[in-house]
Design an enzyme around this catalytic site. Structure first.
Site, short mmCIF file in Angstrom:
data_model
loop_
_atom_site.label_atom_id
_atom_site.label_comp_id
_atom_site.label_asym_id
_atom_site.label_seq_id
_atom_site.Cartn_x
_atom_site.Cartn_y
_atom_site.Cartn_z
N ASP A 139 -55.20 24.41 104.66
CA ASP A 139 -54.10 24.44 105.62
C ASP A 139 -54.06 23.11 106.35
O ASP A 139 -55.10 22.58 106.77
CB ASP A 139 -54.29 25.59 106.62
CG ASP A 139 -53.08 25.76 107.52
OD1 ASP A 139 -52.15 26.48 107.10
OD2 ASP A 139 -53.06 25.17 108.62
N ILE A 140 -52.89 22.51 106.47
CA ILE A 140 -52.72 21.22 107.17
C ILE A 140 -52.90 21.44 108.66
O ILE A 140 -52.29 22.33 109.26
CB ILE A 140 -51.34 20.62 106.88
CG1 ILE A 140 -51.18 20.38 105.36
CG2 ILE A 140 -51.16 19.31 107.65
CD1 ILE A 140 -49.81 19.87 104.98
N GLU A 178 -47.49 25.52 105.25
CA GLU A 178 -48.36 24.38 104.99
C GLU A 178 -49.69 24.80 104.42
O GLU A 178 -50.66 24.04 104.45
CB GLU A 178 -48.57 23.58 106.29
CG GLU A 178 -49.36 24.31 107.38
CD GLU A 178 -48.47 25.16 108.28
OE1 GLU A 178 -48.92 25.48 109.40
OE2 GLU A 178 -47.34 25.51 107.88
N HIS A 195 -38.51 17.01 110.30
CA HIS A 195 -38.81 17.94 109.21
C HIS A 195 -38.81 17.24 107.84
O HIS A 195 -39.52 17.65 106.93
CB HIS A 195 -37.80 19.10 109.21
CG HIS A 195 -38.04 20.07 110.32
ND1 HIS A 195 -39.00 21.04 110.26
CD2 HIS A 195 -37.46 20.20 111.54
CE1 HIS A 195 -39.00 21.75 111.37
NE2 HIS A 195 -38.05 21.25 112.18
N ASN A 214 -43.87 17.80 112.22
CA ASN A 214 -42.43 18.09 112.23
C ASN A 214 -41.78 17.70 113.56
O ASN A 214 -40.69 17.12 113.58
CB ASN A 214 -42.19 19.59 111.96
CG ASN A 214 -42.41 19.95 110.50
OD1 ASN A 214 -42.21 19.12 109.62
ND2 ASN A 214 -42.82 21.19 110.26
N ARG A 230 -59.62 19.85 88.43
CA ARG A 230 -59.71 19.88 86.97
C ARG A 230 -58.47 20.57 86.39
O ARG A 230 -57.75 21.28 87.10
CB ARG A 230 -60.95 20.66 86.53
CG ARG A 230 -62.25 20.10 87.02
CD ARG A 230 -63.41 21.04 86.70
NE ARG A 230 -63.25 22.34 87.30
CZ ARG A 230 -64.15 23.33 87.23
NH1 ARG A 230 -65.28 23.13 86.56
NH2 ARG A 230 -63.94 24.50 87.79
N ARG A 277 -64.82 17.74 99.56
CA ARG A 277 -64.32 16.53 98.90
C ARG A 277 -62.80 16.43 99.03
O ARG A 277 -62.26 15.34 99.29
CB ARG A 277 -64.72 16.59 97.42
CG ARG A 277 -64.47 15.29 96.67
CD ARG A 277 -65.16 15.33 95.34
NE ARG A 277 -66.60 15.49 95.51
CZ ARG A 277 -67.47 15.57 94.51
NH1 ARG A 277 -67.05 15.51 93.27
NH2 ARG A 277 -68.76 15.72 94.74
N ASP A 293 -41.70 17.46 105.11
CA ASP A 293 -41.54 17.78 103.69
C ASP A 293 -42.27 16.77 102.83
O ASP A 293 -42.92 17.13 101.83
CB ASP A 293 -40.06 17.82 103.32
CG ASP A 293 -39.34 19.00 103.92
OD1 ASP A 293 -40.02 19.94 104.38
OD2 ASP A 293 -38.09 19.00 103.93
#
Length: 516
Positions: A367-368, A410, A380, A375, A399, A430, A384
């Site tokens: 989750d960001i 998000e 916005h 935003n 992979r 990572r 995006d």
């Protein structure tokens, strides 16, 4: 006594006389009575008797043979007429009466000129052509031709006529006319022609292009669909320009001029060969086809190969549209990543495919952090772009066997196999570090970005995909509570806290192929 008196009177008299032997067996004889004179005596009559039993037996056999010959002649399926040198019909067999519906041989011979139409199909007058044909047979000995007769009802009777000159015992020549009724033949031919027309019609109207190839790998015939499929004006031009209807190279890199005859040769050898082939029409537009080659043997013993070509343009177009539709149905329209619907379907399949927990299967929820600020601060559109860059960065870190999707807003989700909880946590760290170190710019302005992550693995076979996602989501929630930009792993009832997103000091035991 009467016969002897006659011999005395006439000097010689010959007649037949029936004798019998002492057993009563009849003996036919030929009697020859001859008057003779002796010296100093009255005239006497000598009677010479010739036994006719062998003669009568031979005559009986001759009559029997003639009767048989007449029977065979009359019952022959060929109408037979005898013509003399004056071109008169002098005799016929019974088949002549049957063929033309005439009540007797006499009426057939009398009305023979009525049994032909005024004109033959080639335009000749029958009354002139008939005697000319007989005259030709007298001259050449044999003449075969077709002749249109008619019966007394005026119905046409097509025939094949064979005229043969023969010599009779008296030295006179006659011509025998053998006529074969061709009505059944013509009817069969008409049915054959009709069947051929129907077959040709079905072949020409078939939605499959069909081409015939001989053993020398030459195209020798085709149906009308071939001309329609490639926009060629005629069959002849299609056959003449066939090799122009393929591009120089096939999509797999083979030269068309080498691959085409090789395919036909394979069909001659194996009997059947199916493959896809790229054609093109005269305008140069590609025409993808499915080709089925079939070897067949003709009645003359020669083998040919039939090439049935199915136009795949519509199918390819529909398939492309279906791919687009499927992509729209299962892809996130903004980031291009898989959407939640596809992820749940495939993840559920993977859960059911696993036979034990030893191979490990886990979930990472991403989750960001503070996405609302992005935003609100940059707009916005900037948000995006951040989502798209975020998706691209994560996908480049995974992979090919890992399943990545946008889960909503998000939030993103990853299904990973073959990693235990420790290595799964290191992978999440990572990714977290990768996002933190990646420069996100929008209109030249750098947007700082971090993410939080929660990880969980299936503990035993009773866990469902929904339960593992729930555990990973709980760990993500804990990461948010513990300050964001960090990874939490679910390990029991409460998430196990991990320190920030620092890269692990040692590489994962089964994750060495991840991109840093």
């Amino acid at each position: 006594a009467e016969n002897v008196a006659r011999a005395f009177q006439e000097g010689r008299y010959v007649f037949e006389w029936l004798h019998q032997n002492v057993e009563g067996e009849l003996i036919p004889t030929e009697m020859t009575l001859v008057r003779v004179s002796e010296e100093n005596r009255h005239d006497a009559v000598l009677a010479f008797m010739r036994d006719l039993r062998e003669v009568r037996e031979a005559e009986a056999k001759t009559i029997e043979a003639k009767n048989r010959m007449q029977l065979m002649l009359d019952e022959s399926p060929l109408c037979c007429t005898f013509w003399d040198e004056n071109l008169n019909s002098i005799d016929c067999n019974l088949e002549a009466t049957r063929m033309f519906g005439v009540p007797s041989k006499q009426e057939y011979l009398a009305r023979f000129p009525e049994l032909s139409p005024e004109y033959q199909p080639d335009g000749r007058l029958s009354r002139e052509a008939a005697p000319a044909s007989v005259a030709r047979a007298f001259k050449e000995g044999r003449y075969v031709f077709e002749w249109m007769h008619k019966n007394l009802q005026g119905e046409p009777v097509p025939t094949e006529v064979t005229l043969v000159r023969v010599e009779e015992d008296n030295g006179r020549s006659v011509v025998l006319a053998f006529m074969r009724d061709l009505r059944q033949v013509r009817e069969a031919e008409a049915k054959t022609v009709e069947a051929q027309k129907r077959m040709q019609l079905m072949l020409d109207e078939s939605p499959l292009c069909c081409t015939f190839w001989d053993e020398n790998l030459n195209s020798i015939d085709c149906n009308l669909e071939a001309t329609r499929m490639f926009g060629v004006p005629s069959k002849q031009e299609y056959l003449a320009r066939f090799h122009e209807l393929s591009p120089e190279y096939q999509p797999d890199g083979r030269l068309s001029k080498e691959a085409a005859p090789a395919s036909v040769a394979r069909a001659f050898k194996e009997g059947r060969y199916v493959f896809e082939w790229m054609h093109r029409n005269l305008q140069g537009e590609p025409v993808p086809t499915e080709v089925t080659l079939v070897r067949v043997d003709e009645d003359n013993g020669r083998s040919v190969v039939l090439a049935f070509m199915r136009d795949l343009r519509e199918i390819k177009d529909k398939t492309a549209k279906l791919d687009v539709a499927e992509n729209l149905a299962f892809s996130d329209s903004l980031t291009g990543a898989n959407n939640r619907r596809l992820f749940m379907q495939r993840a559920s399949d993977e859960f059911h495919a696993q036979e034990n927990v030893v191979s490990h299967i886990g979930i990472i929820m991403l989750d960001i952090d503070y996405f609302k600020r992005v935003n609100d601060t940059y707009g916005h559109e900037a948000g995006d772009e951040v989502l798209k860059l975020m998706a691209t960065t994560v996908q480049n870190t995974l992979r090919g066997t890992d399943l990545f999707a946008r889960y909503g807003g998000e939030e993103f989700i990853i299904l990973v196999q073959q990693l235990d909880l420790n290595d799964l946590t290191k992978l999440a760290q990572r990714i977290c570090k990768k996002i933190e170190n990646t420069g996100f710019f929008y209109h030249g302005i750098k947007i700082p970005l971090t993410i939080s992550a929660g990880v969980a693995i299936r503990k035993d076979m009773s866990y469902t995909i929904e339960e593992v996602i729930k555990h990973a989501d709980m760990a993500l929630y804990q990461a948010k509570l513990n300050g964001r930009n960090r990874v939490e792993a679910y390990n029991g009832d409460e998430p196990k806290e991990r320190a920030g997103c620092a890269s692990p000091s040692s590489p994962p035991t089964d994750g060495s192929d991840y991109v840093l």
